[in-house]
Design a protein around this motif. Structure first.
Motif, PDB file in Angstrom:
ATOM      1  N   GLY A   1       7.622  43.751  98.444  1.00  0.00           N
ATOM      2  CA  GLY A   1       8.418  44.617  99.353  1.00  0.00           C
ATOM      3  C   GLY A   1       8.720  43.845 100.761  1.00  0.00           C
ATOM      4  O   GLY A   1       9.865  43.775 101.300  1.00  0.00           O
ATOM      5  N   MET A   2       7.677  43.574 101.379  1.00  0.00           N
ATOM      6  CA  MET A   2       7.581  42.996 102.517  1.00  0.00           C
ATOM      7  C   MET A   2       8.444  41.527 102.684  1.00  0.00           C
ATOM      8  O   MET A   2       9.228  41.184 103.446  1.00  0.00           O
ATOM      9  CB  MET A   2       6.182  42.417 103.164  1.00  0.00           C
ATOM     10  N   ALA A   3       8.342  41.002 101.211  1.00  0.00           N
ATOM     11  CA  ALA A   3       9.159  39.389 101.303  1.00  0.00           C
ATOM     12  C   ALA A   3      10.586  39.979 100.927  1.00  0.00           C
ATOM     13  O   ALA A   3      11.396  39.420 101.901  1.00  0.00           O
ATOM     14  CB  ALA A   3       8.688  38.874  99.995  1.00  0.00           C
ATOM     15  N   GLU A   4      11.063  40.852 100.310  1.00  0.00           N
ATOM     16  CA  GLU A   4      12.573  41.300 100.292  1.00  0.00           C
ATOM     17  C   GLU A   4      12.853  42.053 101.740  1.00  0.00           C
ATOM     18  O   GLU A   4      14.066  41.691 101.962  1.00  0.00           O
ATOM     19  CB  GLU A   4      12.392  42.598  99.228  1.00  0.00           C
ATOM     20  N   MET A   5      12.119  42.550 102.363  1.00  0.00           N
ATOM     21  CA  MET A   5      12.579  43.217 103.641  1.00  0.00           C
ATOM     22  C   MET A   5      12.611  42.051 104.626  1.00  0.00           C
ATOM     23  O   MET A   5      13.671  42.106 105.504  1.00  0.00           O
ATOM     24  CB  MET A   5      11.669  44.241 104.172  1.00  0.00           C
ATOM     25  N   ARG A   6      12.010  41.062 104.533  1.00  0.00           N
ATOM     26  CA  ARG A   6      11.920  39.998 105.615  1.00  0.00           C
ATOM     27  C   ARG A   6      13.164  39.010 105.319  1.00  0.00           C
ATOM     28  O   ARG A   6      13.818  38.438 106.155  1.00  0.00           O
ATOM     29  CB  ARG A   6      10.700  39.267 105.753  1.00  0.00           C
ATOM     30  N   ALA A   7      13.244  38.813 103.941  1.00  0.00           N
ATOM     31  CA  ALA A   7      14.071  37.534 103.559  1.00  0.00           C
ATOM     32  C   ALA A   7      15.085  37.736 102.408  1.00  0.00           C
ATOM     33  O   ALA A   7      15.449  36.753 101.869  1.00  0.00           O
ATOM     34  CB  ALA A   7      13.177  36.424 103.343  1.00  0.00           C
ATOM     35  N   GLY A   8      15.087  39.017 101.892  1.00  0.00           N
ATOM     36  CA  GLY A   8      15.809  39.235 100.612  1.00  0.00           C
ATOM     37  C   GLY A   8      16.800  40.395 100.805  1.00  0.00           C
ATOM     38  O   GLY A   8      17.192  40.706 101.767  1.00  0.00           O
ATOM     39  N   ALA A   9      16.815  41.225  99.548  1.00  0.00           N
ATOM     40  CA  ALA A   9      17.588  42.255  99.416  1.00  0.00           C
ATOM     41  C   ALA A   9      17.523  43.398 100.556  1.00  0.00           C
ATOM     42  O   ALA A   9      18.604  44.174 100.607  1.00  0.00           O
ATOM     43  CB  ALA A   9      17.365  43.035  98.263  1.00  0.00           C
ATOM     44  N   GLY A  10      16.209  43.451 101.204  1.00  0.00           N
ATOM     45  CA  GLY A  10      16.291  44.497 102.299  1.00  0.00           C
ATOM     46  C   GLY A  10      16.422  43.930 103.752  1.00  0.00           C
ATOM     47  O   GLY A  10      16.143  44.990 104.773  1.00  0.00           O
ATOM     48  N   ARG A  11      16.994  42.925 103.924  1.00  0.00           N
ATOM     49  CA  ARG A  11      16.817  42.307 105.254  1.00  0.00           C
ATOM     50  C   ARG A  11      17.981  43.301 105.935  1.00  0.00           C
ATOM     51  O   ARG A  11      19.052  43.642 105.575  1.00  0.00           O
ATOM     52  CB  ARG A  11      17.693  41.110 104.959  1.00  0.00           C
ATOM     53  N   GLY A  12      17.346  43.667 107.256  1.00  0.00           N
ATOM     54  CA  GLY A  12      18.015  44.424 108.004  1.00  0.00           C
ATOM     55  C   GLY A  12      18.279  45.911 107.884  1.00  0.00           C
ATOM     56  O   GLY A  12      19.143  46.622 108.517  1.00  0.00           O
TER      57      GLY A  12
ATOM     58  N   ALA B   1       6.545  50.350  96.912  1.00  0.00           N
ATOM     59  CA  ALA B   1       6.484  49.808  98.169  1.00  0.00           C
ATOM     60  C   ALA B   1       7.486  50.559  99.163  1.00  0.00           C
ATOM     61  O   ALA B   1       8.633  50.891  98.953  1.00  0.00           O
ATOM     62  CB  ALA B   1       6.483  48.361  98.821  1.00  0.00           C
ATOM     63  N   LEU B   2       7.133  51.558  99.882  1.00  0.00           N
ATOM     64  CA  LEU B   2       8.000  52.293 100.786  1.00  0.00           C
ATOM     65  C   LEU B   2       7.837  51.673 102.179  1.00  0.00           C
ATOM     66  O   LEU B   2       7.270  51.543 102.807  1.00  0.00           O
ATOM     67  CB  LEU B   2       7.314  53.718 100.780  1.00  0.00           C
ATOM     68  N   PHE B   3       9.343  51.759 102.690  1.00  0.00           N
ATOM     69  CA  PHE B   3       9.562  51.041 104.137  1.00  0.00           C
ATOM     70  C   PHE B   3      10.408  52.233 104.830  1.00  0.00           C
ATOM     71  O   PHE B   3      11.317  52.824 104.372  1.00  0.00           O
ATOM     72  CB  PHE B   3      10.111  49.868 103.926  1.00  0.00           C
ATOM     73  N   VAL B   4      10.024  52.602 105.958  1.00  0.00           N
ATOM     74  CA  VAL B   4      10.913  53.537 106.981  1.00  0.00           C
ATOM     75  C   VAL B   4      11.079  52.512 108.181  1.00  0.00           C
ATOM     76  O   VAL B   4      10.430  51.997 108.869  1.00  0.00           O
ATOM     77  CB  VAL B   4       9.969  54.814 107.416  1.00  0.00           C
ATOM     78  N   ASP B   5      12.537  52.463 108.143  1.00  0.00           N
ATOM     79  CA  ASP B   5      12.873  51.529 109.297  1.00  0.00           C
ATOM     80  C   ASP B   5      12.348  50.382 109.467  1.00  0.00           C
ATOM     81  O   ASP B   5      11.858  49.825 110.557  1.00  0.00           O
ATOM     82  CB  ASP B   5      12.844  52.463 110.583  1.00  0.00           C
ATOM     83  N   GLY B   6      12.020  49.630 108.138  1.00  0.00           N
ATOM     84  CA  GLY B   6      11.529  48.503 108.203  1.00  0.00           C
ATOM     85  C   GLY B   6       9.979  48.442 108.092  1.00  0.00           C
ATOM     86  O   GLY B   6       9.205  47.332 107.832  1.00  0.00           O
TER      87      GLY B   6
ATOM     88  N   VAL C   1      15.060  54.807 104.783  1.00  0.00           N
ATOM     89  CA  VAL C   1      14.002  54.783 103.724  1.00  0.00           C
ATOM     90  C   VAL C   1      14.472  53.868 102.615  1.00  0.00           C
ATOM     91  O   VAL C   1      15.398  54.004 101.942  1.00  0.00           O
ATOM     92  CB  VAL C   1      13.671  56.240 103.292  1.00  0.00           C
ATOM     93  N   VAL C   2      13.784  52.794 102.511  1.00  0.00           N
ATOM     94  CA  VAL C   2      13.849  51.868 101.194  1.00  0.00           C
ATOM     95  C   VAL C   2      12.648  51.815 100.358  1.00  0.00           C
ATOM     96  O   VAL C   2      11.544  51.754 100.834  1.00  0.00           O
ATOM     97  CB  VAL C   2      13.978  50.347 101.961  1.00  0.00           C
ATOM     98  N   MET C   3      12.788  51.879  99.229  1.00  0.00           N
ATOM     99  CA  MET C   3      11.925  51.996  98.051  1.00  0.00           C
ATOM    100  C   MET C   3      11.976  50.497  97.365  1.00  0.00           C
ATOM    101  O   MET C   3      13.090  50.365  96.724  1.00  0.00           O
ATOM    102  CB  MET C   3      12.004  53.203  97.207  1.00  0.00           C
ATOM    103  N   MET C   4      10.824  49.737  97.348  1.00  0.00           N
ATOM    104  CA  MET C   4      10.928  48.430  96.474  1.00  0.00           C
ATOM    105  C   MET C   4      10.026  48.960  95.358  1.00  0.00           C
ATOM    106  O   MET C   4       9.186  49.547  95.356  1.00  0.00           O
ATOM    107  CB  MET C   4      10.316  47.430  97.310  1.00  0.00           C
ATOM    108  N   LEU C   5      10.684  48.579  93.924  1.00  0.00           N
ATOM    109  CA  LEU C   5       9.934  48.871  92.683  1.00  0.00           C
ATOM    110  C   LEU C   5       9.884  47.726  91.965  1.00  0.00           C
ATOM    111  O   LEU C   5      10.840  47.026  91.896  1.00  0.00           O
ATOM    112  CB  LEU C   5      10.926  49.692  91.717  1.00  0.00           C
ATOM    113  N   THR C   6       8.590  47.545  91.451  1.00  0.00           N
ATOM    114  CA  THR C   6       8.384  46.105  90.719  1.00  0.00           C
ATOM    115  C   THR C   6       8.255  46.666  89.182  1.00  0.00           C
ATOM    116  O   THR C   6       7.160  47.250  88.946  1.00  0.00           O
ATOM    117  CB  THR C   6       7.459  45.169  91.484  1.00  0.00           C
ATOM    118  N   PHE C   7       9.052  45.910  88.282  1.00  0.00           N
ATOM    119  CA  PHE C   7       8.688  46.538  86.994  1.00  0.00           C
ATOM    120  C   PHE C   7       8.142  45.318  86.245  1.00  0.00           C
ATOM    121  O   PHE C   7       8.695  44.232  85.877  1.00  0.00           O
ATOM    122  CB  PHE C   7      10.030  46.803  86.094  1.00  0.00           C
ATOM    123  N   GLY C   8       6.965  45.339  85.825  1.00  0.00           N
ATOM    124  CA  GLY C   8       6.169  44.436  85.130  1.00  0.00           C
ATOM    125  C   GLY C   8       5.183  44.945  84.134  1.00  0.00           C
ATOM    126  O   GLY C   8       5.453  46.099  83.504  1.00  0.00           O
ATOM    127  N   THR C   9       3.892  44.476  84.363  1.00  0.00           N
ATOM    128  CA  THR C   9       2.867  45.414  83.437  1.00  0.00           C
ATOM    129  C   THR C   9       2.800  46.770  83.617  1.00  0.00           C
ATOM    130  O   THR C   9       2.592  47.723  82.831  1.00  0.00           O
ATOM    131  CB  THR C   9       1.626  44.513  83.691  1.00  0.00           C
TER     132      THR C   9
END
Ligand code: BGC
Length: 249
Positions: free
Chosen positions: A112-123, A140-145, A127-135
């Motif tokens: 989530g930190m990577a997406e917020m800094r340099a990916g889909a969550g930039r700027g 990951a929850l972000f409020v105003d970054g 309330v942003v919620m990153m979900l990782t679907f794997g095993t």
């Protein structure tokens, strides 16, 4: 500036890459070794040492994205890794394996930190919620970054079962669910998250996000839904960002 080494421990592979922390991206090749079955402590420490040795160009701190609640470097849960991790100072173990300062963060928080800094969550604010679907399902929850760490909502009960037991990428494979059947389950999970947290944006990550165009239209929520942009490298990038930030404090 020297690159920072980021490592991401997943259910099947441990990946590592040299990361330009300022740009938030991997420079050069991502290398990986198989995750030792069950990720026991000693074998995992050896695998981490092997990966660190492959990146002589990286100096300074090393970051590890790990699938557990992590508080001040200590692992507090062990869902898809050996139980011996509970109470283990994972940061000290990484430091010993790497021979230099190691910092450990929950894997979904890292992605989530990577997406917020340099990916889909930039700027993105709100309330942003990153979900990782794997095993499992990582959240990951972000409020105003700003990150609210260790939310662990993959374990929230949905229709009598933990969310990740119903709707992880592994469950999709094991139960041979087609996209509509899997997305129906994911939509129930999103509905539960929405009832609790009212996110403005969901970022869909994990390996399955590489196939977002095959299923993205089937996802429904009263919020925007976008695929992760860093895809398979999000955990590696986030681990390095975390280490670079922590070492600089
Ligand atoms: C773990 C989380 C992790 C997620 C994704 C869950 O089972 O409890 O810590 O973020 O899997 O790997």
């Amino acid at each position: 500036m020297r690159a920072t080494l980021g490592i991401d421990l997943g259910g099947s592979a441990i990946k590592a890459g040299a990361v330009d922390a300022a740009a938030g991206k991997v420079v050069g090749e991502v290398q990986s070794v198989p995750t030792p079955p069950g990720a026991p402590l000693a074998a995992t420490r050896d695998a981490l040492a092997t990966l660190v040795a492959r990146f002589p160009e990286c100096g300074g701190a090393v970051g590890l994205a790990f699938p557990s609640v992590i508080k001040h470097g200590v692992a507090h849960t062990a869902t898809n890794v050996a139980q011996a991790w509970i109470g283990t100072d994972a940061a000290a173990l990484l430091t010993a394996a790497a021979g230099r300062p190691g910092y450990v963060v929950n894997d979904a928080d890292a992605a989530g930190m990577a997406e917020m800094r340099a990916g889909a969550g930039r700027g993105e604010r709100g309330v942003v919620m990153m979900l990782t679907f794997g095993t499992g399902i990582g959240t990951a929850l972000f409020v105003d970054g700003r990150l609210w760490p260790n939310t662990e909502l993959g374990h929230l009960e949905v229709d009598g079962q933990e969310a990740e037991h119903r709707a992880s990428a592994r469950t999709r494979t094991v139960e041979r669910l087609d996209w509509p059947a899997w997305c129906e389950r994911v939509n129930r999970v999103l509905e539960r998250y929405h009832a609790l947290l009212w996110p403005d944006l969901y970022i869909i990550g994990g390996g399955v996000s590489e196939r977002f165009e095959e299923f993205g239209d089937l996802l429904r929520a009263p919020a925007r839904i976008v695929p992760a942009q860093l895809r398979q490298t999000a955990g590696v990038v986030g681990a390095a960002l975390y280490a670079a930030d922590a070492a600089g404090r």
